[in-house]
Design a protein around this motif. Sequence first.
Motif, PDB file in Angstrom:
ATOM      1  N   ALA A  45      -4.087  12.420   5.683  1.00  0.00           N
ATOM      2  CA  ALA A  45      -4.075  12.579   7.145  1.00  0.00           C
ATOM      3  C   ALA A  45      -4.159  11.237   7.859  1.00  0.00           C
ATOM      4  CB  ALA A  45      -5.216  13.492   7.584  1.00  0.00           C
ATOM      5  N   ALA A  46      -5.032  10.359   7.404  1.00  0.00           N
ATOM      6  CA  ALA A  46      -5.175   9.050   8.049  1.00  0.00           C
ATOM      7  C   ALA A  46      -3.914   8.201   7.858  1.00  0.00           C
ATOM      8  CB  ALA A  46      -6.394   8.312   7.499  1.00  0.00           C
ATOM      9  N   ASP A  47      -3.331   8.248   6.656  1.00  0.00           N
ATOM     10  CA  ASP A  47      -2.104   7.492   6.410  1.00  0.00           C
ATOM     11  C   ASP A  47      -0.967   8.005   7.293  1.00  0.00           C
ATOM     12  OD1 ASP A  47      -3.367   5.952   4.475  1.00  0.00           O
ATOM     13  OD2 ASP A  47      -2.510   7.060   2.788  1.00  0.00           O
ATOM     14  N   ALA A  48      -0.814   9.314   7.366  1.00  0.00           N
ATOM     15  CA  ALA A  48       0.256   9.895   8.179  1.00  0.00           C
ATOM     16  C   ALA A  48       0.081   9.554   9.654  1.00  0.00           C
ATOM     17  CB  ALA A  48       0.306  11.414   7.987  1.00  0.00           C
ATOM     18  N   ALA A  49      -1.142   9.582  10.139  1.00  0.00           N
ATOM     19  CA  ALA A  49      -1.401   9.218  11.542  1.00  0.00           C
ATOM     20  C   ALA A  49      -1.058   7.750  11.791  1.00  0.00           C
ATOM     21  CB  ALA A  49      -2.863   9.493  11.893  1.00  0.00           C
ATOM     22  N   GLY A  61       3.446  12.201  11.790  1.00  0.00           N
ATOM     23  CA  GLY A  61       2.046  11.974  12.138  1.00  0.00           C
ATOM     24  C   GLY A  61       1.081  12.879  11.397  1.00  0.00           C
ATOM     25  N   ALA A  62       1.618  13.729  10.530  1.00  0.00           N
ATOM     26  CA  ALA A  62       0.785  14.629   9.731  1.00  0.00           C
ATOM     27  C   ALA A  62       1.338  14.654   8.307  1.00  0.00           C
ATOM     28  CB  ALA A  62       0.801  16.038  10.319  1.00  0.00           C
ATOM     29  N   PRO A  63       0.485  14.894   7.332  1.00  0.00           N
ATOM     30  CA  PRO A  63       0.986  14.987   5.957  1.00  0.00           C
ATOM     31  C   PRO A  63       1.992  16.123   5.828  1.00  0.00           C
ATOM     32  CG  PRO A  63      -1.408  14.832   5.981  1.00  0.00           C
ATOM     33  CD  PRO A  63      -0.969  15.038   7.394  1.00  0.00           C
ATOM     34  N   VAL A  64       2.989  15.908   4.968  1.00  0.00           N
ATOM     35  CA  VAL A  64       4.034  16.908   4.786  1.00  0.00           C
ATOM     36  C   VAL A  64       4.053  17.388   3.345  1.00  0.00           C
ATOM     37  CG1 VAL A  64       5.479  15.962   6.629  1.00  0.00           C
ATOM     38  CG2 VAL A  64       5.829  15.185   4.281  1.00  0.00           C
ATOM     39  N   ILE A  78       8.725   7.899   1.260  1.00  0.00           N
ATOM     40  CA  ILE A  78       7.701   8.915   1.100  1.00  0.00           C
ATOM     41  C   ILE A  78       6.573   8.333   0.268  1.00  0.00           C
ATOM     42  CG2 ILE A  78       7.231  11.236   0.241  1.00  0.00           C
ATOM     43  CD1 ILE A  78      10.396  11.539   0.180  1.00  0.00           C
ATOM     44  N   GLU A  79       5.358   8.411   0.768  1.00  0.00           N
ATOM     45  CA  GLU A  79       4.221   7.984  -0.035  1.00  0.00           C
ATOM     46  C   GLU A  79       3.623   9.193  -0.733  1.00  0.00           C
ATOM     47  OE1 GLU A  79      -0.209   6.012   0.055  1.00  0.00           O
ATOM     48  OE2 GLU A  79       0.911   6.098   1.931  1.00  0.00           O
ATOM     49  N   ALA A  80       3.467   9.075  -2.052  1.00  0.00           N
ATOM     50  CA  ALA A  80       2.874  10.149  -2.852  1.00  0.00           C
ATOM     51  C   ALA A  80       1.357  10.094  -2.767  1.00  0.00           C
ATOM     52  CB  ALA A  80       3.304  10.007  -4.307  1.00  0.00           C
ATOM     53  N   PRO A  81       0.699  11.224  -2.922  1.00  0.00           N
ATOM     54  CA  PRO A  81      -0.770  11.211  -2.946  1.00  0.00           C
ATOM     55  C   PRO A  81      -1.284  10.523  -4.206  1.00  0.00           C
ATOM     56  CG  PRO A  81       0.067  13.431  -3.355  1.00  0.00           C
ATOM     57  CD  PRO A  81       1.247  12.564  -3.052  1.00  0.00           C
ATOM     58  N   ALA A  82      -2.474   9.978  -4.110  1.00  0.00           N
ATOM     59  CA  ALA A  82      -3.103   9.334  -5.267  1.00  0.00           C
ATOM     60  C   ALA A  82      -3.206  10.334  -6.407  1.00  0.00           C
ATOM     61  CB  ALA A  82      -4.484   8.819  -4.888  1.00  0.00           C
ATOM     62  N   GLY A  83      -2.879   9.885  -7.592  1.00  0.00           N
ATOM     63  CA  GLY A  83      -2.984  10.737  -8.768  1.00  0.00           C
ATOM     64  C   GLY A  83      -1.774  11.602  -9.039  1.00  0.00           C
ATOM     65  N   ALA A  84      -0.781  11.561  -8.154  1.00  0.00           N
ATOM     66  CA  ALA A  84       0.420  12.382  -8.354  1.00  0.00           C
ATOM     67  C   ALA A  84       1.248  11.832  -9.510  1.00  0.00           C
ATOM     68  CB  ALA A  84       1.256  12.409  -7.080  1.00  0.00           C
ATOM     69  N   ASP A  85       1.989  12.703 -10.156  1.00  0.00           N
ATOM     70  CA  ASP A  85       2.932  12.285 -11.194  1.00  0.00           C
ATOM     71  C   ASP A  85       4.184  11.788 -10.482  1.00  0.00           C
ATOM     72  OD1 ASP A  85       4.866  12.049 -13.180  1.00  0.00           O
ATOM     73  OD2 ASP A  85       4.270  13.889 -14.215  1.00  0.00           O
ATOM     74  N   GLY A  86       4.225  10.489 -10.227  1.00  0.00           N
ATOM     75  CA  GLY A  86       5.314   9.903  -9.454  1.00  0.00           C
ATOM     76  C   GLY A  86       6.678  10.138 -10.058  1.00  0.00           C
ATOM     77  N   ALA A  87       6.796  10.032 -11.385  1.00  0.00           N
ATOM     78  CA  ALA A  87       8.089  10.223 -12.042  1.00  0.00           C
ATOM     79  C   ALA A  87       8.599  11.644 -11.856  1.00  0.00           C
ATOM     80  CB  ALA A  87       7.987   9.871 -13.519  1.00  0.00           C
ATOM     81  N   ALA A  88       7.729  12.627 -12.059  1.00  0.00           N
ATOM     82  CA  ALA A  88       8.139  14.024 -11.902  1.00  0.00           C
ATOM     83  C   ALA A  88       8.491  14.330 -10.447  1.00  0.00           C
ATOM     84  CB  ALA A  88       7.032  14.959 -12.390  1.00  0.00           C
ATOM     85  N   LEU A  89       7.698  13.814  -9.543  1.00  0.00           N
ATOM     86  CA  LEU A  89       7.946  14.047  -8.121  1.00  0.00           C
ATOM     87  C   LEU A  89       9.253  13.386  -7.685  1.00  0.00           C
ATOM     88  CD1 LEU A  89       6.798  15.368  -5.602  1.00  0.00           C
ATOM     89  CD2 LEU A  89       5.387  13.346  -5.258  1.00  0.00           C
ATOM     90  N   ALA A  90       9.496  12.168  -8.125  1.00  0.00           N
ATOM     91  CA  ALA A  90      10.749  11.474  -7.777  1.00  0.00           C
ATOM     92  C   ALA A  90      11.958  12.229  -8.318  1.00  0.00           C
ATOM     93  CB  ALA A  90      10.727  10.044  -8.304  1.00  0.00           C
ATOM     94  N   THR A  91      11.841  12.732  -9.538  1.00  0.00           N
ATOM     95  CA  THR A  91      12.938  13.501 -10.127  1.00  0.00           C
ATOM     96  C   THR A  91      13.200  14.766  -9.319  1.00  0.00           C
ATOM     97  OG1 THR A  91      12.490  12.636 -12.334  1.00  0.00           O
ATOM     98  CG2 THR A  91      13.708  14.718 -12.210  1.00  0.00           C
ATOM     99  N   ARG A  92      12.137  15.463  -8.956  1.00  0.00           N
ATOM    100  CA  ARG A  92      12.279  16.711  -8.189  1.00  0.00           C
ATOM    101  C   ARG A  92      12.911  16.469  -6.828  1.00  0.00           C
ATOM    102  NH1 ARG A  92       8.036  20.426  -5.414  1.00  0.00           N
ATOM    103  NH2 ARG A  92       6.855  18.505  -5.413  1.00  0.00           N
TER     104      ARG A  92
END
Length: 127
Positions: A45-49, A61-64, A78-92
């Motif tokens: 939320a703070a990052d999106a704001a 202005g809000a997380p999506v 797009i910034e991924a949340p901490a701990g996300a599987d970046g490779a899987a998310l990027a592929t998707r």
Amino acid sequence: MTLILVAGSEPAAGASTIAVGLAHRLAYSRHNVRLARLAGDDRAAADAAAFAMLEFADSTGAPVDAALADGAGAVTIIEAPAGADGAALATRLGARLVVVGRAGATVPPGATLIVNHARTTEIGRAH
């Protein structure tokens, strides 16, 4: 449309800073830029704001949700949340993956690593 997913190799790696820096550079190279922060951690939320306050990029202005991260007609960072599987998310998402982390961080094949300059003190805090 081009999607760039920025993911930290660990929490507080500097992914928000790199996402903003990429957006700034692209905007001043005359690209339409959209900056999005995915929901999923306590900093979203703070990052999106903060992204919404930038004059050079569009932001909600809000997380999506990842499904809503599309930025038709714009380069979308797009910034991924901490701990996300970046490779899987990027592929998707069909996005290029940029990993932000310390030297030696594990990077999936095809991803770009940006090494941050955070130093660690004797008690383990970056400064």
